[in-house]
Design a protein around this motif. Structure first.
Motif, PDB file in Angstrom:
ATOM      1  N   PHE A   1     -23.255  23.629  40.893  1.00 24.01           N
ATOM      2  CA  PHE A   1     -24.460  24.463  40.893  1.00 24.01           C
ATOM      3  C   PHE A   1     -25.416  24.072  42.013  1.00 24.01           C
ATOM      4  O   PHE A   1     -26.229  24.862  42.450  1.00 24.01           O
ATOM      5  CB  PHE A   1     -25.222  24.325  39.563  1.00 24.01           C
ATOM      6  CG  PHE A   1     -24.428  24.733  38.360  1.00 24.01           C
ATOM      7  CD1 PHE A   1     -23.512  25.777  38.432  1.00 24.01           C
ATOM      8  CD2 PHE A   1     -24.602  24.080  37.151  1.00 24.01           C
ATOM      9  CE1 PHE A   1     -22.781  26.163  37.308  1.00 24.01           C
ATOM     10  CE2 PHE A   1     -23.885  24.456  36.017  1.00 24.01           C
ATOM     11  CZ  PHE A   1     -22.968  25.498  36.102  1.00 24.01           C
ATOM     12  N   PHE A   2     -25.351  22.820  42.450  1.00 21.72           N
ATOM     13  CA  PHE A   2     -26.380  22.323  43.364  1.00 21.72           C
ATOM     14  C   PHE A   2     -26.111  22.676  44.819  1.00 21.72           C
ATOM     15  O   PHE A   2     -26.978  22.505  45.664  1.00 21.72           O
ATOM     16  CB  PHE A   2     -26.545  20.809  43.192  1.00 21.72           C
ATOM     17  CG  PHE A   2     -27.005  20.436  41.808  1.00 21.72           C
ATOM     18  CD1 PHE A   2     -28.296  20.717  41.407  1.00 21.72           C
ATOM     19  CD2 PHE A   2     -26.147  19.849  40.897  1.00 21.72           C
ATOM     20  CE1 PHE A   2     -28.740  20.398  40.132  1.00 21.72           C
ATOM     21  CE2 PHE A   2     -26.563  19.526  39.610  1.00 21.72           C
ATOM     22  CZ  PHE A   2     -27.864  19.803  39.222  1.00 21.72           C
TER      23      PHE A   2
ATOM     24  N   TYR B   1     -29.642  10.276  41.982  1.00 27.17           N
ATOM     25  CA  TYR B   1     -30.898   9.532  41.804  1.00 27.17           C
ATOM     26  C   TYR B   1     -31.351   8.976  43.154  1.00 27.17           C
ATOM     27  O   TYR B   1     -30.559   8.380  43.884  1.00 27.17           O
ATOM     28  CB  TYR B   1     -30.689   8.385  40.804  1.00 27.17           C
ATOM     29  CG  TYR B   1     -31.910   7.509  40.608  1.00 27.17           C
ATOM     30  CD1 TYR B   1     -33.151   8.092  40.316  1.00 27.17           C
ATOM     31  CD2 TYR B   1     -31.837   6.129  40.698  1.00 27.17           C
ATOM     32  CE1 TYR B   1     -34.281   7.308  40.127  1.00 27.17           C
ATOM     33  CE2 TYR B   1     -32.960   5.328  40.506  1.00 27.17           C
ATOM     34  CZ  TYR B   1     -34.184   5.926  40.226  1.00 27.17           C
ATOM     35  OH  TYR B   1     -35.297   5.145  40.036  1.00 27.17           O
TER      36      TYR B   1
ATOM     37  N   PRO C   1     -34.342  12.826  47.642  1.00 29.33           N
ATOM     38  CA  PRO C   1     -35.603  13.571  47.627  1.00 29.33           C
ATOM     39  C   PRO C   1     -35.449  14.968  47.027  1.00 29.33           C
ATOM     40  O   PRO C   1     -36.357  15.472  46.362  1.00 29.33           O
ATOM     41  CB  PRO C   1     -35.982  13.648  49.109  1.00 29.33           C
ATOM     42  CG  PRO C   1     -35.311  12.444  49.731  1.00 29.33           C
ATOM     43  CD  PRO C   1     -34.018  12.296  48.981  1.00 29.33           C
TER      44      PRO C   1
ATOM     45  N   ALA D   1     -33.352  15.806  44.597  1.00 31.20           N
ATOM     46  CA  ALA D   1     -33.233  15.676  43.140  1.00 31.20           C
ATOM     47  C   ALA D   1     -34.615  15.528  42.518  1.00 31.20           C
ATOM     48  O   ALA D   1     -34.885  16.018  41.429  1.00 31.20           O
ATOM     49  CB  ALA D   1     -32.371  14.470  42.793  1.00 31.20           C
ATOM     50  N   GLU D   2     -35.503  14.847  43.233  1.00 33.46           N
ATOM     51  CA  GLU D   2     -36.815  14.540  42.659  1.00 33.46           C
ATOM     52  C   GLU D   2     -37.857  15.636  42.915  1.00 33.46           C
ATOM     53  O   GLU D   2     -38.662  15.948  42.033  1.00 33.46           O
ATOM     54  CB  GLU D   2     -37.321  13.199  43.243  1.00 33.46           C
ATOM     55  CG  GLU D   2     -38.499  12.634  42.481  1.00 33.46           C
ATOM     56  CD  GLU D   2     -38.897  11.245  42.962  1.00 33.46           C
ATOM     57  OE1 GLU D   2     -38.178  10.664  43.805  1.00 33.46           O
ATOM     58  OE2 GLU D   2     -39.940  10.758  42.488  1.00 33.46           O
ATOM     59  N   PHE D   3     -37.835  16.223  44.101  1.00 33.83           N
ATOM     60  CA  PHE D   3     -38.939  17.106  44.480  1.00 33.83           C
ATOM     61  C   PHE D   3     -38.558  18.571  44.685  1.00 33.83           C
ATOM     62  O   PHE D   3     -39.412  19.392  44.940  1.00 33.83           O
ATOM     63  CB  PHE D   3     -39.623  16.562  45.741  1.00 33.83           C
ATOM     64  CG  PHE D   3     -40.243  15.223  45.513  1.00 33.83           C
ATOM     65  CD1 PHE D   3     -41.436  15.118  44.800  1.00 33.83           C
ATOM     66  CD2 PHE D   3     -39.628  14.063  45.943  1.00 33.83           C
ATOM     67  CE1 PHE D   3     -42.005  13.884  44.546  1.00 33.83           C
ATOM     68  CE2 PHE D   3     -40.187  12.819  45.702  1.00 33.83           C
ATOM     69  CZ  PHE D   3     -41.379  12.727  44.995  1.00 33.83           C
ATOM     70  N   GLU D   4     -37.281  18.909  44.599  1.00 31.92           N
ATOM     71  CA  GLU D   4     -36.887  20.306  44.816  1.00 31.92           C
ATOM     72  C   GLU D   4     -36.144  20.895  43.617  1.00 31.92           C
ATOM     73  O   GLU D   4     -36.514  21.944  43.099  1.00 31.92           O
ATOM     74  CB  GLU D   4     -36.015  20.414  46.076  1.00 31.92           C
ATOM     75  CG  GLU D   4     -36.775  19.984  47.314  1.00 31.92           C
ATOM     76  CD  GLU D   4     -36.025  20.274  48.604  1.00 31.92           C
ATOM     77  OE1 GLU D   4     -34.951  20.887  48.566  1.00 31.92           O
ATOM     78  OE2 GLU D   4     -36.539  19.890  49.664  1.00 31.92           O
ATOM     79  N   ILE D   5     -35.083  20.194  43.205  1.00 31.50           N
ATOM     80  CA  ILE D   5     -34.217  20.755  42.157  1.00 31.50           C
ATOM     81  C   ILE D   5     -34.988  21.051  40.859  1.00 31.50           C
ATOM     82  O   ILE D   5     -34.783  22.105  40.253  1.00 31.50           O
ATOM     83  CB  ILE D   5     -33.004  19.823  41.924  1.00 31.50           C
ATOM     84  CG1 ILE D   5     -32.079  19.873  43.155  1.00 31.50           C
ATOM     85  CG2 ILE D   5     -32.243  20.207  40.661  1.00 31.50           C
ATOM     86  CD1 ILE D   5     -30.934  18.862  43.125  1.00 31.50           C
ATOM     87  N   PRO D   6     -35.929  20.173  40.417  1.00 28.64           N
ATOM     88  CA  PRO D   6     -36.621  20.471  39.153  1.00 28.64           C
ATOM     89  C   PRO D   6     -37.418  21.780  39.198  1.00 28.64           C
ATOM     90  O   PRO D   6     -37.719  22.359  38.148  1.00 28.64           O
ATOM     91  CB  PRO D   6     -37.565  19.271  38.967  1.00 28.64           C
ATOM     92  CG  PRO D   6     -36.912  18.165  39.746  1.00 28.64           C
ATOM     93  CD  PRO D   6     -36.285  18.841  40.931  1.00 28.64           C
ATOM     94  N   TYR D   7     -37.758  22.235  40.395  1.00 32.00           N
ATOM     95  CA  TYR D   7     -38.514  23.481  40.530  1.00 32.00           C
ATOM     96  C   TYR D   7     -37.602  24.689  40.753  1.00 32.00           C
ATOM     97  O   TYR D   7     -38.085  25.805  40.916  1.00 32.00           O
ATOM     98  CB  TYR D   7     -39.504  23.361  41.693  1.00 32.00           C
ATOM     99  CG  TYR D   7     -40.522  22.253  41.470  1.00 32.00           C
ATOM    100  CD1 TYR D   7     -41.662  22.493  40.708  1.00 32.00           C
ATOM    101  CD2 TYR D   7     -40.321  20.979  41.989  1.00 32.00           C
ATOM    102  CE1 TYR D   7     -42.588  21.479  40.484  1.00 32.00           C
ATOM    103  CE2 TYR D   7     -41.240  19.955  41.773  1.00 32.00           C
ATOM    104  CZ  TYR D   7     -42.365  20.213  41.017  1.00 32.00           C
ATOM    105  OH  TYR D   7     -43.277  19.220  40.782  1.00 32.00           O
ATOM    106  N   GLY D   8     -36.307  24.437  40.829  1.00 31.19           N
ATOM    107  CA  GLY D   8     -35.375  25.538  41.076  1.00 31.19           C
ATOM    108  C   GLY D   8     -35.069  25.754  42.548  1.00 31.19           C
ATOM    109  O   GLY D   8     -34.342  26.680  42.899  1.00 31.19           O
ATOM    110  N   HIS D   9     -35.629  24.903  43.419  1.00 29.39           N
ATOM    111  CA  HIS D   9     -35.282  24.981  44.844  1.00 29.39           C
ATOM    112  C   HIS D   9     -33.954  24.240  45.025  1.00 29.39           C
ATOM    113  O   HIS D   9     -33.919  23.019  45.111  1.00 29.39           O
ATOM    114  CB  HIS D   9     -36.342  24.293  45.708  1.00 29.39           C
ATOM    115  CG  HIS D   9     -37.603  25.078  45.858  1.00 29.39           C
ATOM    116  ND1 HIS D   9     -37.871  25.855  46.955  1.00 29.39           N
ATOM    117  CD2 HIS D   9     -38.683  25.204  45.047  1.00 29.39           C
ATOM    118  CE1 HIS D   9     -39.056  26.425  46.827  1.00 29.39           C
ATOM    119  NE2 HIS D   9     -39.579  26.040  45.667  1.00 29.39           N
ATOM    120  N   LEU D  10     -32.880  24.992  45.052  1.00 26.38           N
ATOM    121  CA  LEU D  10     -31.585  24.346  45.247  1.00 26.38           C
ATOM    122  C   LEU D  10     -30.580  25.375  45.732  1.00 26.38           C
ATOM    123  O   LEU D  10     -30.839  26.574  45.693  1.00 26.38           O
ATOM    124  CB  LEU D  10     -31.092  23.657  43.970  1.00 26.38           C
ATOM    125  CG  LEU D  10     -30.626  24.534  42.833  1.00 26.38           C
ATOM    126  CD1 LEU D  10     -29.730  23.725  41.916  1.00 26.38           C
ATOM    127  CD2 LEU D  10     -31.793  25.034  42.025  1.00 26.38           C
TER     128      LEU D  10
ATOM    129  N   ALA E   1     -31.828  30.598  48.133  1.00 24.97           N
ATOM    130  CA  ALA E   1     -33.289  30.560  48.103  1.00 24.97           C
ATOM    131  C   ALA E   1     -33.848  30.020  49.413  1.00 24.97           C
ATOM    132  O   ALA E   1     -34.858  30.523  49.925  1.00 24.97           O
ATOM    133  CB  ALA E   1     -33.777  29.714  46.934  1.00 24.97           C
TER     134      ALA E   1
END
Lengths: 400, 137
Positions: A133-134, A141, A144, A146-155, A159
């Motif tokens: 999916f990514f 872990y 950057p 994983a921490e600052f983009e993926i949680p917001y759906g930027h992946l 997009a």
């Protein structure tokens, strides 16, 4: 400085793109061996002459990849390289091979990227691996993304390219019909290429505009379709190249540029890395933009083509849409672009997709492109793009 | 479907997430070259100096780019359609990937003024930094 034009592409192999998941699964190393055999046969070079190898990632080992492939294929090489530039791999491989040859490290270099299905371990789950999916984004872990983009759906890719296209629209204006024409002209080319996945399926601008909006402003038919396939090329030194089966295609200029992994961190979303990469390639080759007979521009999305036309210097910044409207981009036209159909209409075999564009340049320069053959084709420009406009490479190729 | 991926702080980034939990946006600033830095790092990407100091900023900025994802960017986000994915340029010049909340699709415009929204989450670092339209005037 730069390449002296002493290395040429002398062999190519293109597996015809196939719909996922057609075909018998084979391990990546098995695919490397078969692609290498086909490309060497095309060149008329024996396997025992191979002394250089450039690979992409393989499925059967997480490290020592070139050694794994060399051993499987029976190659004893003086130059081995793993290239990790995503869609820029093909172009990046060709210039690395040419540079190794000019340094005297190797004389016959195989570059290959397989992308056919691979066998599953017996008993393994049939569920898709969530890592798929990514896409180009790393979920590890400490990454950057994983921490600052993926949680917001930027992946993944759609997009990111859509963000760039929206920014382009806000700064320079937008014309959805001109964007669609890029896909339509390339489809016209694919309809003259029996190997293209969309051969026999013509497309109109209205068809593109009627296709599903995926991420504004990008529509489904402006986005590449993943297929299975694979490609290889053989690069050889000048003297060896003279004794091969086809017209040698010399690597006259090259360039590469990268500064970011994610477009969120681009200094300027609209100044893409192909700018410096193409500047280097043209300067090294001592070729002007208007001396190019064919442009093979990496086309994962229509927006990639638009920005590459501008940043590689075929038109001024902000005038790409005018350029597309004003030129016929088909094999019959005044600015032939991606005459095999481009990845948009030929199909994108994963990371191998960009190598179809190297192969097409070679075919056109050999005068072996069948119904889509250009009247005159001696000089070609090829670009590669990895990630979301993160790394780009460029080649100027010339037949002699 | 696996749960939505949430952030996991690192020793380097922990002050950023701690700030969000307190309703503050904190950025690093380089003591050597004055560059503002996002995402958090050990070394300044403008000059490689290791002397980065945390500062609290207003968290306000402008919409630099956006897209409305109508096909989920991954299956985890299928409940957010259309995803209002935004790249926000803070007044300090750094750009932050985020999403827009509390705003109609038609009202989204590149260049519009934005303010931070601290959204509580179950798990992860307990809060995500989203943005919405600044009050008119």
């Amino acid at each position: 400085m730069g390449l002296a034009g002493q290395a040429a592409i002398v062999g190519i192999a293109d597996w015809k793109p196939e719909r996922k998941y057609a075909g018998e699964p084979r391990f990546t190393i098995e695919q490397y061996a078969e692609l290498a055999r086909l490309a060497l046969e095309d060149a008329g070079i024996e396997a025992g002459e191979v002394d250089g190898l450039v690979t992409a990632r393989i499925g059967e080992s997480s490290n020592f990849m070139p050694a794994t492939v060399a051993e499987y294929c029976g190659f004893a090489v003086n130059f081995a390289e793993l290239v990790d530039l995503g869609g820029a791999n093909a172009v990046g491989m060709v210039w690395r091979a040419a540079a190794a040859i000019e340094l005297g490290l190797a004389n016959v270099v195989v570059c290959a990227i397989p992308a056919r299905p691979t066998p599953q371990r017996p008993g393994a789950s049939r569920e898709p691996d969530p890592r798929w999916f990514f896409g180009a984004s790393s979920p590890e872990y400490g990454s950057p993304q994983a921490e600052f983009e993926i949680p917001y759906g930027h992946l993944a890719q759609n997009a990111g390219y859509a963000l760039i296209a929206q920014r382009y629209a806000a700064v320079h204006g937008y014309d959805a019909r001109a964007m669609a024409k890029i896909a339509v002209d390339q489809r016209t080319n694919a309809c003259a290429n029996p190997d293209a996945i969309f051969f026999g399926q013509p497309l109109s601008i209205d068809d593109v505009l009627a296709s599903k909006l995926v991420a504004d402003p990008l529509r489904l038919l402006e986005i590449v379709m993943p297929v299975h396939g694979g490609h290889a090329v053989v690069v050889a030194g000048r003297e060896r190249a003279r004794r091969t089966r086809h017209r040698p295609v010399f690597v006259r200029g090259c360039g590469e540029h990268l500064a970011i992994k994610s477009p969120a961190n681009a200094r300027d979303l609209l100044a893409t890395p192909v700018g410096p990469a193409s500047e280097s390639a043209f300067r090294m080759a001592n070729v002007r933009r208007d001396e190019i007979d064919l442009a093979c521009l990496y086309d994962c999305y229509t927006i990639t083509v638009l920005l590459t036309l501008e940043d590689a210097g075929f038109c001024k910044k902000g005038q790409g849409l005018d350029f597309v409207r004003d030129h016929d981009l088909t094999y019959r036209g005044d600015f032939p672009l991606n005459t095999h159909g481009g990845q948009l209409s030929y199909g994108q075999a994963g990371g191998a997709g960009g190598m179809s564009q190297v192969g097409e340049a070679v075919r056109q320069i050999r005068h072996a492109a069948g119904a889509r053959q250009l009247d005159r084709c001696d000089v070609a420009f090829v670009s590669g793009t990895g990630g979301v406009m993160s790394e780009q490479s460029a080649l100027v190729l010339r037949g002699e | 479907m696996p749960p939505k991926p949430l952030p996991l702080a690192t020793p380097t980034s922990r002050p950023f997430w701690e700030g969000l939990r307190q309703g503050e946006v904190r950025l690093q600033r380089c003591e050597a070259c004055s560059a503002w830095v996002f995402y958090p790092r050990t070394n300044c990407p403008a000059c490689l100096s290791p002397k980065l100091a945390w500062q609290t900023v207003a968290g306000t900025g402008r919409l630099h780019a956006f897209t409305l994802a109508r096909v989920p960017t991954a299956p985890f986000f299928a409940d957010e359609l259309p995803q209002k994915l935004a790249l926000v340029e803070l007044d300090e010049g750094v750009r932050i990937p985020s999403t827009l909340v509390g705003i109609e699709e038609e009202a989204i415009e590149i260049g519009m003024r934005l303010v931070p929204v601290f959204e509580k989450t179950e798990g992860g670092e307990g809060v995500l930094l989203r943005f919405t339209k600044a009050d008119a005037g």
